[in-house]
Design a protein around this motif. Structure first.
Motif, PDB file in Angstrom:
ATOM      1  N   ARG A  41       0.828  -1.217   0.000  1.00 34.10           N
ATOM      2  CA  ARG A  41       0.000   0.000   0.000  1.00 34.10           C
ATOM      3  C   ARG A  41       0.859   1.263   0.000  1.00 34.10           C
ATOM      4  N   THR A 194      -7.530  10.785   4.127  1.00 35.90           N
ATOM      5  CA  THR A 194      -7.392   9.679   5.078  1.00 35.90           C
ATOM      6  C   THR A 194      -6.721  10.117   6.377  1.00 35.90           C
ATOM      7  N   ASN A 195      -6.147  11.318   6.394  1.00 36.05           N
ATOM      8  CA  ASN A 195      -5.456  11.824   7.582  1.00 36.05           C
ATOM      9  C   ASN A 195      -6.483  12.414   8.542  1.00 36.05           C
ATOM     10  N   ARG A 196      -6.657  11.798   9.682  1.00 35.66           N
ATOM     11  CA  ARG A 196      -7.687  12.227  10.638  1.00 35.66           C
ATOM     12  C   ARG A 196      -7.490  13.654  11.123  1.00 35.66           C
ATOM     13  N   LEU A 257      -4.061  -2.873   9.885  1.00 35.44           N
ATOM     14  CA  LEU A 257      -5.028  -2.646   8.811  1.00 35.44           C
ATOM     15  C   LEU A 257      -5.252  -3.913   7.987  1.00 35.44           C
ATOM     16  N   CYS A 261      -8.708  -6.108   7.679  1.00 34.73           N
ATOM     17  CA  CYS A 261      -9.304  -6.376   6.368  1.00 34.73           C
ATOM     18  C   CYS A 261      -9.524  -7.875   6.174  1.00 34.73           C
ATOM     19  N   THR A 300      -7.167  -1.743   1.964  1.00 38.20           N
ATOM     20  CA  THR A 300      -6.804  -1.157   3.254  1.00 38.20           C
ATOM     21  C   THR A 300      -6.890   0.371   3.224  1.00 38.20           C
ATOM     22  N   GLY A 301      -6.664   0.973   2.049  1.00 36.11           N
ATOM     23  CA  GLY A 301      -6.818   2.422   1.939  1.00 36.11           C
ATOM     24  C   GLY A 301      -8.260   2.836   2.152  1.00 36.11           C
ATOM     25  N   LYS A 304      -9.012   2.549   5.902  1.00 35.28           N
ATOM     26  CA  LYS A 304      -8.474   3.696   6.637  1.00 35.28           C
ATOM     27  C   LYS A 304      -9.319   4.942   6.415  1.00 35.28           C
ATOM     28  N   ASP A 307     -12.630   4.556   8.282  1.00 35.18           N
ATOM     29  CA  ASP A 307     -12.346   4.789   9.701  1.00 35.18           C
ATOM     30  C   ASP A 307     -12.347   6.286  10.004  1.00 35.18           C
ATOM     31  N   THR A 308     -11.610   7.020   9.191  1.00 39.05           N
ATOM     32  CA  THR A 308     -11.463   8.464   9.392  1.00 39.05           C
ATOM     33  C   THR A 308     -12.803   9.181   9.263  1.00 39.05           C
ATOM     34  N   CYS A 378     -16.801   0.036  10.284  1.00 38.88           N
ATOM     35  CA  CYS A 378     -16.242   1.301  10.775  1.00 38.88           C
ATOM     36  C   CYS A 378     -17.273   2.139  11.534  1.00 38.88           C
TER      37      CYS A 378
END
Length: 445
Positions: A41, A194-196, A257, A261, A300-301, A304, A307-308, A378
Motif C-alpha cells: 500500500r 485519510t489523515n484524521r 489494517l 481487512c 486497506t486504503g 483507513k 475509519d477516518t 467502521c
C-alpha cells in the motif's frame, strides 16, 4: 481516478506490455528510495501521490475537461458517439474523461437530485467531495441547487472539496468560479482525506460525502499464500542488494489494517461445516501434490478512509460510485488492479504492478459488498453485532447498491444522454459500474 466503464477502457487500449508476471522491476524514479522494506500500500500510494514523482503529481492534466457538453441527441448512435469520443481524446491529449465530465451536467444533476430528495433540509446542507477532479461535479451540483432547491438551501449550503493534488485544487476553484455566486459556498482543502488530523474536531451534524471514482485509486495491500491451505502472509517490497531491482518479501500477518481487512472479508474464518472440513482436508492433500499460490488484494486504503470519515463525521451520508469489474486484468490475485500507462496517444497495460514508476496509473475494481461490510464495521455496528448486550443492536446505517443505469433512471434524466437511434452510453456502457448509497438510520426524514 480512472476510466469508469469497460467499453471506453477497451476502446482506448492499443496493445499491452504483457508476457508473464515477474516479481521484480527496475526502480529509477525514487519510488522505492530507501533500503527498508515497505508494504504494498505504501508503494501504491507513493507511485500515485508522491509530490515529487507520483502519477497525479507528474501529470499536470491527467483528467480532461470538455469545452462544452456533448449533445447526444445530435449523434446518430453508438458508432458516431465512439468516433466523437475518439476525436475528443486526440484533441485534448489526456489520459481520460471522467463520467461526470462526459455526461455533464446530467451525471452530477442525478447525484444532486438524490441528495435533495434524501437530505434533511431543516439543517444547512453541507457536502464534502473527496477527489473532486477538475471541479465539474462541484459546479454542476451547485448549479442544480441554485436552479432547483429552495433559495434558502442554496444560499446556506457549503461545498468543501478535499483534494490531495495541488494542481487539481487550483483547477477546481477556476471551474466553480465560472459562476460568481458559487464561490461563497465553495472551498478547497488541499490535504489527504485519510489523515484524521485534517478533519479537525468531530462534527456530529448531518453532511454528505461524495467519492466519485476515488475508491479505485486508494492504496491496497497484497496478501499471499504459497498453496491452497497455508495461512495468508503480508507482502512487502524491498530492494535487492546491489541492484536497482525490487522483490517481494512475505511475512506473517501483523499489520493492523491488513489483519482487520482479512477479518472483515472472513478470509481466515474458523467456523466451517463438516463437509467444508473434508474439502479443506482434500485441499491439503492436493496442495502438497499440486501447490497453487494464492494472492488477494485488500482495500486497506478504503478501510483507513472509512475509519477516518466515521470518526470525524459520524452522521455523514455517503455516495460513492466506481466500477465493480475491470476487463483484461493480467496481474494475478483477487481484486487485482489494472496498471496502465499512456505515451504518444498509445495506452499500454502492464503485467506487473511494480512497473508503476510515477507515469503509470494503478486502479482497482471495487467489491461493493465488501465496501458495505467495511462501512458497517467502521460505523461500529458490526462490532455490536458480534458482542450484543441484553438487546439486539440497532443497525446504524441503511445502504443500497445500484448499478449506474438504475441510479440514473431513479434520480436522473436518461433522455438527456440518448442518441438519435435510442443508444444511451450512460445506461448501456456502464454495465460494470455501481453506486453505493449509505445513510445513518437516525437521518431518516
Amino acid at each position: 481516478m480512472a476510466p469508469a466503464f469497460s467499453a471506453h477502457i477497451a476502446a482506448l487500449r492499443r496493445g499491452a506490455l504483457c508476457g508473464r508476471w515477474v516479481p521484480a522491476a527496475m526502480f529509477s524514479s525514487g519510488i522505492l528510495a530507501g533500503d527498508k522494506p515497505i508494504l504494498v500500500r505504501d508503494f501504491v500510494r507513493s507511485a500515485l501521490y508522491d509530490p515529487n514523482h507520483g502519477y497525479f503529481s507528474k501529470r499536470a492534466g491527467p483528467v480532461g475537461v470538455l469545452d462544452a457538453s456533448i449533445r447526444f441527441n445530435q449523434l446518430e448512435g453508438r458508432s458516431a458517439y465512439m468516433q466523437h469520443l475518439d476525436k475528443l481524446y486526440k484533441k485534448h491529449d489526456i489520459a481520460w474523461f471522467t463520467p461526470v465530465e462526459l455526461f455533464k451536467p446530467w451525471y452530477a444533476y442525478a447525484i444532486a437530485a438524490s441528495i435533495l430528495r434524501t437530505a434533511n433540509l431543516s439543517v444547512p446542507l453541507k457536502i464534502y467531495e473527496i477527489g473532486g477532479g477538475s471541479g465539474t461535479c462541484a459546479k454542476c451540483i451547485l448549479d442544480y441547487m441554485m436552479l432547483n432547491a429552495p433559495p434558502k438551501v442554496y444560499n446556506d449550503m457549503k461545498y468543501i472539496s478535499v483534494e490531495i493534488s495541488s494542481s487539481l485544487a487550483k483547477k477546481q476553484l477556476e471551474t466553480v468560479g465560472e459562476v460568481q455566486s458559487h464561490l461563497s459556498k465553495f472551498s478547497v482543502e488541499h490535504r489527504d482525506a485519510t489523515n484524521r488530523s485534517g478533519w479537525g474536531r468531530k462534527d456530529p451534524r448531518p453532511c454528505w460525502v461524495l467519492m466519485l471514482e476515488v475508491l479505485d485509486n486508494l492504496p491496497h495491500d497484497l496478501v499471499y499464500s504459497p498453496d491452497q491451505v497455508s495461512p495468508w502472509m503480508e507482502v512487502w517490497i524491498e530492494k535487492i542488494k546491489g541492484s536497482s531491482q525490487a522483490s517481494e518479501v512475505y511475512k506473517p500477518l501483523q499489520d493492523p489494517l491488513i489483519s482487520r481487512c482479512v477479518e472483515i472479508t472472513g478470509m481466515n474464518e474458523d467456523k466451517v461445516s463438516v463437509s467444508e472440513k473434508l474439502a479443506f482436508a482434500a485441499k491439503g492433500v492436493l496442495s502438497k501434490v499440486l501447490p497453487k499460490p494464492r494472492r488477494a488484494w485488500l482495500p486497506t486504503g478504503c478501510l483507513k478512509l472509512m475509519d477516518t470519515l466515521h470518526e470525524a463525521l459520524p452522521s455523514m451520508s455517503l455516495i460513492a460510485s466506481d466500477f465493480s469489474y475491470l476487463p483484461d486484468v493480467s496481474i494475478p490475485g483477487d481484486r487485482a488492479p489494472l496498471v496502465s500507462s499512456k505515451k504518444d496517444g498509445k495506452t499500454s497495460d502492464h503485467c506487473n504492478y511494480l512497473d508503476a514508476q510515477g507515469d503509470t496509473d494503478i486502479f482497482f475494481p471495487t467489491d461493493f459488498r465488501l465496501l458495505e461490510q467495511i462501512d458497517h464495521h467502521c460505523s461500529g455496528f458490526s462490532k455490536e453485532q458480534k458482542n450484543p448486550g441484553a438487546f439486539k443492536p440497532v443497525k446504524k446505517r441503511r445502504t443500497i447498491i445500484l448499478d449506474t443505469a438504475a441510479f440514473m433512471e431513479e434520480f436522473g434524466l436518461p433522455l438527456k444522454t440518448r442518441t438519435k437511434d435510442g443508444y444511451n452510453p450512460l445506461l448501456d456502457d456502464f454495465k460494470n459500474t455501481k453506486f453505493y448509497l449509505s445513510v445513518p438510520t437516525h437521518n431518516k426524514k
